[in-house]
Design a protein around this motif. Structure first.
Motif, short mmCIF file in Angstrom:
data_model
loop_
_atom_site.label_atom_id
_atom_site.label_comp_id
_atom_site.label_asym_id
_atom_site.label_seq_id
_atom_site.Cartn_x
_atom_site.Cartn_y
_atom_site.Cartn_z
N GLU A 1 24.84 60.61 85.39
CA GLU A 1 25.93 60.67 84.41
C GLU A 1 27.27 61.00 85.06
OE1 GLU A 1 27.13 63.02 80.26
OE2 GLU A 1 25.15 63.31 81.19
N SER A 2 27.25 61.78 86.13
CA SER A 2 28.50 62.14 86.79
C SER A 2 29.14 60.97 87.51
CB SER A 2 28.25 63.27 87.79
OG SER A 2 27.35 62.86 88.81
N ARG A 3 28.41 59.89 87.71
CA ARG A 3 28.94 58.71 88.39
C ARG A 3 29.13 57.52 87.45
NH1 ARG A 3 28.75 58.86 93.99
NH2 ARG A 3 27.78 60.72 94.85
N TYR A 4 28.97 57.72 86.17
CA TYR A 4 29.16 56.64 85.22
C TYR A 4 30.61 56.16 85.22
CZ TYR A 4 24.60 57.38 83.02
OH TYR A 4 23.26 57.46 82.77
N THR A 5 30.78 54.87 85.02
CA THR A 5 32.10 54.32 84.75
C THR A 5 32.37 54.39 83.25
OG1 THR A 5 31.20 52.09 84.64
CG2 THR A 5 32.06 52.82 86.77
N VAL A 6 33.60 54.09 82.85
CA VAL A 6 33.98 54.23 81.45
C VAL A 6 33.16 53.34 80.52
CG1 VAL A 6 35.87 53.93 79.80
CG2 VAL A 6 36.30 55.05 81.98
N PRO A 7 32.96 52.03 80.82
CA PRO A 7 32.14 51.24 79.90
C PRO A 7 30.73 51.78 79.70
CG PRO A 7 33.35 49.80 81.38
CD PRO A 7 33.53 51.19 81.90
N VAL A 8 30.12 52.32 80.76
CA VAL A 8 28.78 52.88 80.64
C VAL A 8 28.82 54.18 79.83
CG1 VAL A 8 26.77 53.71 81.90
CG2 VAL A 8 28.11 51.82 82.80
N GLY A 9 29.85 54.99 80.04
CA GLY A 9 29.95 56.24 79.30
C GLY A 9 30.22 56.03 77.82
N LEU A 10 31.00 55.02 77.48
CA LEU A 10 31.32 54.80 76.08
C LEU A 10 30.11 54.40 75.25
CD1 LEU A 10 34.75 52.89 76.23
CD2 LEU A 10 34.34 55.25 75.54
N ARG A 11 29.12 53.83 75.87
CA ARG A 11 27.96 53.38 75.08
C ARG A 11 27.20 54.56 74.48
NH1 ARG A 11 22.73 51.90 78.88
NH2 ARG A 11 22.64 53.88 79.99
#
Length: 306
Positions: free
Chosen positions: A250-260
């Protein structure tokens, strides 16, 4: 009546008559309808972001609402405007960390992609070597298939062979590879339009190929480089599928992955999702505005004397 109409038409300025004719034409009506189709979803996103709530129901209709009230409810306007969703996304969620990850990956992808595509496009444009035409055809063929088809081989190569799973380096490598064919084709076509007489003059003056490439060709190709860089940046900034597969921390997620994670099977935080979507679009808008002067200019005009 015809005489009166002709009289008033004669009194009106010609520009106003032309403007009225354009406004009441079918082309203008089609343009307005197309704009409404595009703006309506964006209005929903903005309204959800500034509503301060997480539900898609912005307007609550009373029982036995009239047809006019039901039609008015189709306009997505919140009951009150607030910045609570933006404040919660920036303070209560790891959105800034995701945003920083996306900036690192997108900027690195742009730099790597431009470095490889500029040199490769210049070689394809100026040099004659074995396999030149076949290489360009292979680049073109690779664009005919969706990127999802490369998912399994990329995963095997990057994760199992190179051991770059869950790392920025692996994701940057994947994005650079996927964007390279399009970037090479675009830059190669622009390099072909640059007159070769400039390079011949520089060669006669004793300049090397590297000097010609860095000090003459690249400055003249700034419009094409700006467009290519914008494409490479947006490829890495907006991509979701590859990032969700190659990143499991989770600490390396990009924004599109985090928004989901704002919209899942168990909870749907549409307000946070809309606010995050607006924040994500701001860097791309700023980048486009900053590169606009290069996108509309032809810096190669007048490069050759007489």
């Amino acid at each position: 009546m015809n005489g009166v109409a002709l009289r008033f038409r004669h009194l009106l300025p010609s520009r106003l008559v032309a403007a009225l004719r354009d406004i009441f034409s079918w082309r203008f009506a089609l343009l307005v309808a197309s704009c409404l189709v595009v703006i309506y979803p964006l209005l929903w996103v903005v309204s959800l972001a500034f509503s301060g709530q997480q539900s898609l129901t912005l307007v609550r209709l009373p029982e036995g609402a009239s047809v006019g009230q039901q039609l008015l409810a189709l306009v997505p306007l919140p009951e009150r405007w607030t910045l609570d969703n933006f404040r919660a996304v920036l303070t209560e969620q790891p959105f800034l960390r995701w945003l920083g990850n996306s900036l690192v990956v997108a900027i690195a992808t742009t730099l790597v992609g431009l470095s490889l595509s500029c040199s490769a496009a210049y070689a394809f444009s100026r040099f004659r070597f074995a396999g030149r035409n076949r290489g360009m055809v292979l680049f073109l063929i690779s664009q005919m298939f969706p990127a999802v088809l490369m998912l399994i081989p990329l995963y095997v190569i990057v994760v199992q062979w190179l051991g770059l799973g869950n790392s920025w380096l692996g994701l940057i490598l994947v994005y650079s590879i996927t964007a390279l064919p399009f970037c090479v084709w675009m830059l190669k076509g622009y390099f072909d339009t640059l007159p070769y007489e400039i390079e011949e003059s520089a060669l006669l003056e004793g300049a090397s190929r590297w000097t010609i490439f860095t000090r003459i060709i690249l400055p003249l190709a700034r419009p094409a480089i700006a467009v290519t860089g914008l494409f490479a940046f947006m490829t890495a900034w907006n991509e979701f599928i590859l990032a969700s597969i190659f990143m499991d921390d989770e600490s390396r997620y990009t924004v599109p992955v985090g928004l989901r994670f704002f919209v899942s099977d168990y909870a749907s935080e549409w307000g946070f999702f809309a606010a995050g979507s607006i924040l994500v679009s701001l860097p791309v808008m700023l980048l486009f505005l900053s590169l606009q002067r290069f996108l509309v200019s032809g810096l190669s005009a007048g490069a050759v004397k007489g």
